[in-house]
Design a protein around this motif. Sequence first.
Motif, mmCIF file in Angstrom:
data_model
loop_
_atom_site.group_PDB
_atom_site.id
_atom_site.type_symbol
_atom_site.label_atom_id
_atom_site.label_comp_id
_atom_site.label_asym_id
_atom_site.label_seq_id
_atom_site.Cartn_x
_atom_site.Cartn_y
_atom_site.Cartn_z
ATOM 1 N N THR A 182 -8.642 -31.517 -4.281
ATOM 2 C CA THR A 182 -9.064 -30.643 -4.915
ATOM 3 C C THR A 182 -9.840 -29.097 -5.263
ATOM 4 N N ILE A 183 -9.424 -29.244 -6.510
ATOM 5 C CA ILE A 183 -9.774 -28.262 -7.312
ATOM 6 C C ILE A 183 -11.668 -28.970 -7.536
ATOM 7 N N THR A 184 -12.108 -30.124 -7.226
ATOM 8 C CA THR A 184 -13.260 -29.874 -7.544
ATOM 9 C C THR A 184 -14.009 -29.904 -6.469
ATOM 10 N N GLY A 185 -13.626 -29.845 -5.294
ATOM 11 C CA GLY A 185 -14.678 -29.217 -4.113
ATOM 12 C C GLY A 185 -14.768 -27.468 -4.626
ATOM 13 N N HIS A 193 -2.733 -45.991 0.138
ATOM 14 C CA HIS A 193 -1.999 -44.432 0.427
ATOM 15 C C HIS A 193 -1.946 -44.299 1.756
ATOM 16 N N SER A 194 -1.066 -42.656 1.619
ATOM 17 C CA SER A 194 -0.648 -42.801 3.672
ATOM 18 C C SER A 194 -1.929 -41.792 4.298
ATOM 19 N N VAL A 195 -2.178 -42.153 5.137
ATOM 20 C CA VAL A 195 -3.066 -41.810 6.187
ATOM 21 C C VAL A 195 -2.761 -40.294 5.552
ATOM 22 N N VAL A 196 -1.431 -39.255 5.364
ATOM 23 C CA VAL A 196 -1.452 -38.199 5.169
ATOM 24 C C VAL A 196 -2.259 -38.009 4.033
ATOM 25 N N HIS A 197 -1.715 -38.837 2.887
ATOM 26 C CA HIS A 197 -2.360 -38.663 1.604
ATOM 27 C C HIS A 197 -3.918 -38.055 0.895
ATOM 28 N N TRP A 198 -4.637 -39.225 1.732
ATOM 29 C CA TRP A 198 -6.209 -39.432 2.526
ATOM 30 C C TRP A 198 -6.254 -38.018 2.676
ATOM 31 N N ILE A 199 -6.062 -37.147 3.935
ATOM 32 C CA ILE A 199 -5.998 -36.163 4.634
ATOM 33 C C ILE A 199 -5.978 -35.415 3.507
ATOM 34 N N ASN A 200 -4.358 -35.045 2.569
ATOM 35 C CA ASN A 200 -4.702 -33.962 1.689
ATOM 36 C C ASN A 200 -5.008 -33.964 0.781
ATOM 37 N N ASP A 201 -5.423 -34.897 0.455
ATOM 38 C CA ASP A 201 -5.768 -35.147 -1.022
ATOM 39 C C ASP A 201 -7.265 -35.184 -1.018
ATOM 40 N N GLY A 202 -8.049 -35.818 0.106
ATOM 41 C CA GLY A 202 -9.249 -36.330 0.179
ATOM 42 C C GLY A 202 -10.143 -35.682 1.473
ATOM 43 N N LEU A 203 -9.715 -35.476 2.262
ATOM 44 C CA LEU A 203 -10.134 -34.508 3.169
ATOM 45 C C LEU A 203 -10.962 -32.832 3.141
ATOM 46 N N MET A 204 -9.151 -32.307 2.556
ATOM 47 C CA MET A 204 -8.851 -31.004 2.440
ATOM 48 C C MET A 204 -10.391 -30.627 0.946
ATOM 49 N N CYS A 205 -10.444 -31.467 0.492
ATOM 50 C CA CYS A 205 -11.544 -31.510 -1.028
ATOM 51 C C CYS A 205 -12.845 -30.732 -0.641
ATOM 52 N N ILE A 206 -13.360 -31.046 0.451
ATOM 53 C CA ILE A 206 -14.233 -30.857 1.465
ATOM 54 C C ILE A 206 -14.496 -29.084 2.156
ATOM 55 N N ALA A 208 -18.001 -38.812 -7.710
ATOM 56 C CA ALA A 208 -17.411 -39.465 -9.052
ATOM 57 C C ALA A 208 -16.038 -38.436 -9.176
ATOM 58 N N ALA A 209 -16.762 -36.972 -9.807
ATOM 59 C CA ALA A 209 -15.745 -35.962 -10.036
ATOM 60 C C ALA A 209 -14.168 -36.358 -9.337
ATOM 61 N N TRP A 210 -14.829 -36.200 -7.891
ATOM 62 C CA TRP A 210 -13.255 -36.121 -6.656
ATOM 63 C C TRP A 210 -11.822 -37.421 -7.654
ATOM 64 N N TYR A 211 -12.707 -38.216 -7.508
ATOM 65 C CA TYR A 211 -11.979 -39.606 -7.827
ATOM 66 C C TYR A 211 -11.391 -39.948 -9.250
ATOM 67 N N PHE A 212 -12.302 -38.439 -10.137
ATOM 68 C CA PHE A 212 -11.603 -39.025 -11.740
ATOM 69 C C PHE A 212 -10.729 -37.876 -11.752
ATOM 70 N N MET A 213 -11.417 -36.611 -10.809
ATOM 71 C CA MET A 213 -10.156 -36.069 -11.152
ATOM 72 C C MET A 213 -8.379 -36.120 -10.233
ATOM 73 N N LEU A 214 -8.281 -36.555 -9.111
ATOM 74 C CA LEU A 214 -7.547 -37.630 -8.725
ATOM 75 C C LEU A 214 -6.555 -38.781 -9.280
ATOM 76 N N HIS A 215 -7.623 -38.545 -10.375
ATOM 77 C CA HIS A 215 -6.260 -39.754 -11.458
ATOM 78 C C HIS A 215 -5.708 -39.118 -12.598
ATOM 79 N N SER A 216 -6.700 -37.721 -12.774
ATOM 80 C CA SER A 216 -5.998 -37.061 -13.684
ATOM 81 C C SER A 216 -4.608 -36.210 -14.062
ATOM 82 N N GLY A 217 -4.270 -36.084 -13.099
ATOM 83 C CA GLY A 217 -3.095 -35.449 -12.645
ATOM 84 C C GLY A 217 -3.094 -33.807 -11.683
ATOM 85 N N VAL A 218 -4.423 -33.743 -12.058
ATOM 86 C CA VAL A 218 -5.248 -32.039 -11.358
ATOM 87 C C VAL A 218 -5.195 -32.316 -10.700
ATOM 88 N N HIS A 219 -4.756 -31.584 -9.536
ATOM 89 C CA HIS A 219 -5.081 -31.451 -7.892
ATOM 90 C C HIS A 219 -6.638 -31.531 -7.181
#
Length: 383
Positions: free
Chosen positions: A220-223, A51-64, A207-218
Motif C-alpha cells: 500500500t506504500i506504493t499508493g 491469495h484470500s479475498v481479504v488479502h486482495w482487499i487489504n493489499d490491493g484495493l487499499m493501495c487505491i 507495476a510498482a505495486w506488483y514488485f512492492m508486494l513481493h519486496s517485503g515492504v507493504h
Amino acid sequence: MILTKLFKEFFESEKAGGILLVIVTVISLLVANSGMQSAYLGLWHHDIGGHSVVHWINDGLMCIFFLLIGLELEREIYIGELSSIKNAALPIFGAMGGMLVPAGIFMLFNFGSALQSGAGIPMATDIAFAIGILSLLGNRVPASLKVFLTALAVIDDLGAIIVIAVFYTTSLSFTNLGIALGILAFLGILNRLKVHNLVPYLVGGVAAWYFMLHSGVHATITGVLLAFAIPFQNGRPSTISYQLQHWLHYPVAFGIIPIFALCNTAIVIGSDWTSNLSEPYSLGIIFGLTLGKPIGILLFCYLAVKMKLTQLPEDINWQSLLGVGFLGGIGFTMSIFVTLLAFEDDTIINNAKFMILIASLLSGIMGFIWLKNRLKDNKIAEE
C-alpha cells in the motif's frame, strides 16, 4: 475561511462514507455472529489466485485508498493548509502528539511482551469516521476546525504509513524493492519532463505495486509514492492530479472502504469477551485511543503555540480542539490495518479489532457530545 471545491468534495465524500461505514460495520458484526457465520467468514477467506479475498482487499484495493490519501496530502502541501509552515505546524504537531502519546500508553501496558509490536495500533485516525461524526454537528462547526481535522487525519495516516514501512517490514527482497522504486523514479522523471497523460502513471503504478508486494515492504506504500509522482502542476481542475483525485473520491468512500470494513469487522464476539478487556493489549488500545489521542493532540498543539511556532485560527479555541482530539481517537480503518500487520495470532487479532471498535465508539461519542455542547452557540456557516 473559504474552502476549495475539491476540499469540500473530499470532506463531503468522507462524511457520507463515515455514515456508510457505521452501517456496514453493524451489518458485518450481526452476520458474523449469526447462523450465517461459517459461510460469511469463509467468503472472505476464499482463495483467488493463490491469495484470500481479504488479502486482495487489504493489499490491493487499499493501495487505491492510500493513493487518494497521497493526492490529498500533496494538495494540502502545495496549495492547502500545509502550504504555509505557520499553518501547517498546528496539525503537524497535533498529529505528532496524537501518535506518540497513544503509542507510549500502549507501551506502558505491553513493553517487553511479545505484543509490544501493537504500539502502532492506537496511533492512527480514521478520516471517514472522524469527519462523519464532525459533520453531524452541521454548520455550527467552524471551517478551520474541519480543515484542521482533515489535515490532522491525513498527516496521521502518513505517519501510520511510515510506521508500517519501518516497523512492520520483516523481510526484504532488495531486488523487488529496487525495481519498484526504480519504476516510481521513472514516473518522477516523466513528471519532470511534463508528461501529463495519466495512462503511463497508472500502468507504472500497477507495476510498482506488483514488485512492492513481493519486496517485503507493504504494497500500500506504493499508493502514496505514486501520488507524488503524478504531476500536480497548478492544482486546477484541468490537471490530471485534480481529475484523478476527483474521480477516486466516491469509489473509495462508497466502495473500497466499506468493503474493507465488511471483511475486517467480521468479528466473532464470544460470550467471554468482557474478560478480554483486562488484557494488556486491550488496555493499551482502549486507553491509547480514548485518552492518548486527545491528550497528545491538545498537549503538542499547546506547546507549539506557546513556543510561537504556530497559532490557533481565530475561529478555533482550546475547547473545540480538545473535541477534535477525542474524534482523533476513532482509529477504525487504519488501526485495524496495523493490527493485521502487528499480530499473527487470529484470536488476538479478532480481540484487538473488537477493542478498536469499542475505543472508536467511545471516542466518537465523547467527541460528539463535547463539541455539541461547546459549539452550540457558535453557529458559523461556511463561506
